[in-house]
Every structure is written in structure tokens, then in C-alpha cells.
Design a protein around this motif. Structure first.
Motif, short mmCIF file in Angstrom:
data_model
loop_
_atom_site.label_atom_id
_atom_site.label_comp_id
_atom_site.label_asym_id
_atom_site.label_seq_id
_atom_site.Cartn_x
_atom_site.Cartn_y
_atom_site.Cartn_z
N UNK A 131 0.78 -1.24 -0.02
CA UNK A 131 -0.02 -0.01 -0.08
C UNK A 131 0.93 1.30 0.25
N UNK A 132 0.35 2.30 -0.47
CA UNK A 132 0.94 3.49 -0.31
C UNK A 132 -0.33 4.54 -0.17
N UNK A 133 -0.11 5.71 0.61
CA UNK A 133 -1.00 6.68 0.81
C UNK A 133 -0.42 8.08 0.00
N UNK A 134 -1.54 8.74 -0.63
CA UNK A 134 -1.11 10.05 -1.20
C UNK A 134 -0.79 11.10 -0.28
N UNK A 135 -0.31 12.30 -0.67
CA UNK A 135 -0.48 13.31 -0.06
C UNK A 135 -1.87 13.93 0.19
N UNK A 136 -2.13 14.94 0.88
CA UNK A 136 -3.27 15.61 1.08
C UNK A 136 -3.41 16.36 0.18
N UNK A 137 -4.96 16.36 -0.50
CA UNK A 137 -5.47 17.52 -1.33
C UNK A 137 -6.35 18.16 -0.42
N UNK A 138 -6.42 19.62 -0.53
CA UNK A 138 -7.31 20.25 0.43
C UNK A 138 -8.35 20.84 -0.34
N UNK A 139 -9.45 20.53 -0.28
CA UNK A 139 -10.68 21.20 -0.94
C UNK A 139 -11.51 22.37 -0.20
N UNK A 140 -11.41 23.46 -0.87
CA UNK A 140 -12.16 24.66 -0.12
C UNK A 140 -13.49 24.78 -1.00
N UNK A 141 -14.54 24.89 -0.51
CA UNK A 141 -15.83 25.10 -1.00
C UNK A 141 -16.21 26.54 -0.51
N UNK A 142 -16.49 27.18 -1.76
CA UNK A 142 -16.65 28.93 -1.36
C UNK A 142 -17.91 29.07 -1.36
N UNK A 143 -18.54 30.01 -0.49
CA UNK A 143 -19.99 30.25 -0.19
C UNK A 143 -20.60 30.91 -1.33
N UNK A 144 -21.85 30.34 -1.71
CA UNK A 144 -22.65 31.19 -2.82
C UNK A 144 -23.00 32.62 -2.50
#
Length: 205
Positions: A39-52
Motif C-alpha cells: 500500500x501507499x498513501x497519497x499526499x493531502x489534497x485540500x478542497x475549499x468550498x466557497x459560499x454562494x
């Protein structure tokens, strides 16, 4: 989010497919396994959800009015605007019945559409006409003529009377306006002129 190809997948949100659909902000990573069980684990991907943006319409006054009137509809503040009429300004002036919405976009490029504002424009009644019960030339004191307006919901005569008919005993120019059930008032009727002739004194007296 889509992982590189592997035998197995385990996302930090619990998904076990190669791709996962993200709808909320957070930090995401995936652990993949190959056929040998490594197994291998990816780096972190940060998701930002902007308010409408906030999409609302504020009318300048009543949205139900008589023909000839108007109301200004103003959108909540945004970077850009697109009304259901095609207008792209923050405010529009409306003088026709219809359902109006506005789609707004903020500086982040997020969009939202307002609830519908309904505008109702009621028709103005036609100018009434006046009919007289007899001659509009009065002769001798005590003589009268009855003037009657065509039908309306309410009436306003140039004398201040508010009935459909008035009894006239003096010379003058008489007009009337009518209001319909929607509360819209007509233009004035044409003037009915009543004249007065003094009785001639009988000869021989």
C-alpha cells in the motif's frame, strides 16, 4: 478526486472506488494497494468550498399597481447580475406583469438565483360616458336633469359626488371618473354641459 490506477482504494472519507465526489471542504487523501498487497498513501489534497452569494430582490414599492405605474426591483449586491429579462444591472424598472428573478455572481465566480418576484399590473378602465335623463338645457327654476355614468366600481364626479347618478339643477360642466375592482381609476369622461335659460315672463302680465 481521482486516484492513480491501483488494485484497491481507500479514501479518507471512506470511499473505496478510484474516484470520489467531494461536496464539502476538507483535507482528502487516498491509500492504494497493488496486487501484491503493498500500500501507499497519497499526499493531502485540500478542497475549499466557497459560499454562494446571497440572491434576493427588493422592490421599491408595491408589486401590484395600475397600468402606467412601475416598480424598481433591486438585487442584493454582487459582482455581476443577470435578470430574467436579460438586463445585467443591479436594478431594473418594471412596468409589465410577469415573474422576475435575478442570477448573481460573486467575486469568487460562485452564482445563485433569487426567488421569483411576481409583478401584477392591473388594467385602467376606459373613460366613462355620461347619459342625461332629458334635456341638458334647464328652463325655469326647479327643473333638474339626472346625469348617469357608465358602470364602474366607484365614481367621482367633478362636483365631488360619489354615486353613479347625480341630479343637476344648476348650469355647469360636469365630468366623472370611475374606478374598477382593482382600484384603478379611469381618465375623466367628456364634459356634459348643462345650461340654464330663464323663463320668459308670460305676455299680458
Amino acid at each position: 478526486l481521482t486516484s492513480t490506477t491501483a488494485k484497491s482504494y481507500l479514501w479518507s472519507n471512506g470511499d473505496t472506488t478510484r474516484s470520489t465526489v467531494i461536496t464539502s471542504g476538507g483535507n482528502y487523501q487516498v491509500t492504494v494497494g497493488n496486487a501484491a498487497g503493498c500500500t501507499a498513501t497519497s499526499t493531502v489534497t485540500t478542497v475549499t468550498v466557497l459560499p454562494p452569494p446571497n440572491a434576493t430582490i427588493t422592490p421599491s414599492g408595491a408589486t401590484t399597481f395600475c397600468q402606467g405605474g412601475s416598480v424598481t426591483l433591486t438585487s442584493s449586491a454582487a459582482s455581476s447580475y443577470l435578470w430574467s429579462t436579460g438586463a445585467t444591472t443591479q436594478s431594473i424598472v418594471v412596468s409589465t406583469s410577469g415573474n422576475y428573478t435575478v442570477a448573481v455572481t460573486n467575486a469568487s465566480g460562485c452564482s445563485a438565483t433569487s426567488a421569483t418576484t411576481v409583478v401584477t399590473v392591473n388594467a385602467v378602465p376606459s373613460a366613462p360616458t355620461i347619459s342625461a335623463s332629458g334635456s341638458t338645457t334647464l328652463v325655469c327654476p326647479g327643473k333638474t336633469v339626472t346625469l348617469t355614468s357608465t358602470a364602474g366600481t366607484t365614481y367621482l364626479w367633478s362636483t365631488g359626488a360619489t354615486s353613479q347618478s347625480i341630479v343637476v339643477s344648476t348650469a355647469g360642466s360636469y365630468t366623472v371618473k370611475v374606478t374598477n375592482a382593482a382600484g384603478c381609476q379611469s381618465a375623466s369622461s367628456g364634459a356634459t354641459v348643462v345650461t340654464y335659460n330663464v323663463c320668459a315672463k308670460p305676455t299680458g302680465l
